[in-house]
Design a protein around this motif. Structure first.
Motif, short mmCIF file in Angstrom:
data_model
loop_
_atom_site.label_atom_id
_atom_site.label_comp_id
_atom_site.label_asym_id
_atom_site.label_seq_id
_atom_site.Cartn_x
_atom_site.Cartn_y
_atom_site.Cartn_z
N ASP A 276 0.87 -1.17 0.00
CA ASP A 276 0.00 0.00 0.00
C ASP A 276 0.91 1.23 0.00
N PRO A 277 0.91 2.00 -1.09
CA PRO A 277 1.83 3.14 -1.17
C PRO A 277 1.63 4.18 -0.08
N LYS A 278 0.46 4.22 0.53
CA LYS A 278 0.18 5.22 1.55
C LYS A 278 0.77 4.84 2.91
N THR A 279 0.98 3.55 3.15
CA THR A 279 1.51 3.11 4.44
C THR A 279 2.91 2.50 4.33
N GLY A 280 3.26 2.05 3.12
CA GLY A 280 4.54 1.38 2.94
C GLY A 280 4.53 -0.06 3.43
N ARG A 281 3.37 -0.55 3.82
CA ARG A 281 3.24 -1.91 4.33
C ARG A 281 2.44 -2.78 3.34
N PRO A 282 2.59 -4.10 3.43
CA PRO A 282 1.78 -4.97 2.58
C PRO A 282 0.29 -4.67 2.75
N ALA A 283 -0.41 -4.58 1.64
CA ALA A 283 -1.82 -4.20 1.66
C ALA A 283 -2.65 -5.27 2.35
N LYS A 284 -3.37 -4.88 3.38
CA LYS A 284 -4.29 -5.77 4.08
C LYS A 284 -5.69 -5.21 3.89
N SER A 285 -6.28 -5.56 2.75
CA SER A 285 -7.56 -4.96 2.36
C SER A 285 -8.73 -5.91 2.49
N GLY A 311 -9.25 -2.85 -1.79
CA GLY A 311 -10.19 -3.71 -1.10
C GLY A 311 -11.50 -3.82 -1.84
N LYS A 312 -12.38 -4.69 -1.38
CA LYS A 312 -13.60 -5.02 -2.11
C LYS A 312 -14.49 -3.80 -2.32
N GLU A 313 -14.75 -3.02 -1.29
CA GLU A 313 -15.67 -1.90 -1.43
C GLU A 313 -15.11 -0.84 -2.37
N GLY A 314 -13.81 -0.54 -2.22
CA GLY A 314 -13.20 0.45 -3.10
C GLY A 314 -13.16 -0.02 -4.54
N ALA A 315 -12.84 -1.31 -4.72
CA ALA A 315 -12.77 -1.87 -6.07
C ALA A 315 -14.15 -1.89 -6.73
#
Length: 368
Positions: A276-285, A311-315
Motif C-alpha cells: 500500500d503506497p500510503k503506508t509502505g506496508r503490505p496491503a491488508k484490504s 479492497g472489495k468496497e473500493g474496487a
C-alpha cells in the motif's frame, strides 16, 4: 530468534516485474497449448518458450514461426529498455541521474501508468520501488522495516511528483526528486502482452495465446473456434485444487494479482509484495486475489494491483464508475476473492467464469 519462511517461487530479480499467477489448465483439463482439435496442418500452432523479464514466457500462434522470433526480440528490447535493476536501461539512468528520456515503449507505458495512478488515487504508485527494496522483495534479502524507516520512505513516494514532458507519442522527458525512484514493473508485462498481440494481429494471426509469466493475452479463439480456457490460480493456502476456476476468453487479457505470489513469513505473520503506497506496508484490504479481464493489458495489469490495495468496497465503487469504459479508461471486468473465502464477480464475467468443482461450495456474489 526470528523464523522466516519464504513463499514458493521467490527468487532474486534481475528485472523486477510483478509475478502474475494465472495458470493455463493442464492437458486433460484444457491446456491451451493442446486445445486444438484435429491433426491437420491448418490447425498447427507454432510455439516458442523464452526466458525474459526473469520469468518463463510462452508464445503460441497459428501462423508463421518467424513471427515468434520477431516477438521474442521485441520482448527483450522492452526488457533492456525498462529494467529497473540495470544501470544502463532508460529507467536505470532516470533513477540514477534523476532525469532522462524514455523511448517509444517506455513513453506509452509511463503515460498509461500515471493515468492509472491518478484514477486510483495512488493505490497504484510507480514510485513505491524504494519501499519494495527495503522489504527485500526486489533483492531476496527479506526484512520487516521499522516504523521510522517506513515513514521516511513513504514521504518520498508520490506519482504526482514525477515530471513527464511528452515530446511526442514516442518520446518523453522524465524528472524525479532526489530521493525518488520509479519502476514500471507493475504494468510492463501487461503492456508487453497486448503489444505483442497487436503485432501478431497486424501480421494476420487470428488465433494465439501469449503467456508472459502468467499474464495471459488471448488472440481470437482456438483454431476450432471455441474460446481459450484460462485457469485462475487458487489463492487459498489450504487449496483443494490449484485452480480456483476457469475463464472462457477470446481477444482479451486476463491478469491476476494475489498475496500468495511472493511473500515471506516472520514470527508467524505473512508479509506479501503488494504494498500500500500510503503506508509502505503490505496491503491488508480483505482481498487475497484480484483478476482483471479486459482489452488493454496495461490497464488490467495496473488495476489488478491497485484494486487489491483498495479492497472489495473500493474496487466495487471503482468498477461501477469506470468499468464500462466510458469515463476515461478501457472497459474491464473483475474476479475478486476475499480472505473469508467469498468470490465476487462483475456482471460481464459472470457468464464466462466457472468455479472448479472443488470450490463449488464457495459463496459467489455478482456485482451489478
Amino acid at each position: 530468534m526470528n523464523r522466516i519462511r519464504i513463499g514458493i517461487g521467490i527468487k532474486k530479480k534481475k528485472l523486477r516485474i510483478e509475478d502474475k499467477t494465472i495458470k493455463i489448465i493442464p492437458a486433460v483439463a484444457c491446456l491451451v497449448s493442446l486445445l486444438i482439435t484435429g491433426c491437420g496442418a491448418k490447425n498447427k500452432i507454432n510455439t516458442s518458450t523464452i526466458f525474459a523479464m526473469d520469468t518463463v514466457m510462452q508464445l503460441e500462434i497459428q501462423g508463421d514461426e518467424e513471427l515468434l522470433r520477431e516477438a521474442e526480440d521485441h520482448i527483450r528490447d522492452i526488457e533492456s529498455e525498462l529494467s529497473v535493476t540495470s544501470s544502463d536501461s532508460e529507467i536505470g539512468k532516470i533513477n540514477s541521474d534523476k532525469s532522462g528520456k524514455l523511448s517509444k515503449d517506455g513513453t506509452k507505458i509511463l503515460k498509461e501508468a500515471l493515468k492509472i495512478c491518478d484514477m486510483t488515487e495512488g493505490s497504484l504508485d510507480i514510485s513505491v520501488y524504494p519501499v519494495l527494496k527495503e522489504w527485500g522483495f526486489t533483492t531476496g534479502e527479506y526484512r520487516v522495516p521499522t516504523d521510522d524507516e517506513l515513514k521516511e520512505l513513504v514521504a518520498n513516494v508520490g506519482f504526482n511528483r514525477i515530471g513527464a514532458e511528452y515530446a511526442s507519442d514516442e518520446e518523453c522527458n522524465v524528472s524525479i526528486e532526489d530521493n525518488m525512484q520509479i519502476d514500471l514493473g507493475s504494468v510492463v508485462k501487461g503492456y508487453t502482452g497486448s503489444d505483442v498481440a497487436a503485432f501478431f494481429r497486424e501480421k494476420g494471426v487470428t488465433s494465439g495465446l501469449i503467456n508472459l509469466g502468467g499474464n495471459v493475452e488471448c488472440i481470437g479463439t482456438k483454431p476450432d473456434g471455441k474460446p481459450w480456457r484460462v485457469a485462475v490460480k487458487s489463492p487459498f493456502e489450504d487449496s483443494k485444487s490449484d485452480v480456483l476456476g476457469v475463464i472462457e476468453a477470446s481477444d482479451t487479457a486476463v491478469i491476476t494479482s494475489g498475496g500468495y505470489e511472493r511473500f515471506f513469513e516472520e514470527n508467524g505473520e505473512k508479509y506479501w509484495h503488494i504494498i500500500d503506497p500510503k503506508t509502505g506496508r503490505p496491503a491488508k484490504s480483505g482481498l487475497i486475489s484480484v483478476t482483471v479481464i479486459g482489452k488493454n493489458g496495461t490497464v488490467c495489469d495496473g488495476l489488478s494491483t491497485a484494486l487489491f490495495v483498495m479492497g472489495k468496497e473500493g474496487a466495487e465503487e471503482f468498477y461501477k464508475k469506470y468499468g464500462s469504459g466510458e469515463n476515461g479508461i478501457d472497459a474491464f471486468e473483475l474476479i475478486m476473492v476475499s480472505d473469508d473465502k467469498k468470490v465476487y464477480l462483475t456482471e460481464g464475467v459472470n457468464t464466462i467464469f466457472s468455479l472448479a468443482p472443488e470450490y463449488s461450495d464457495l459463496k459467489v456474489e455478482v456485482i451489478g
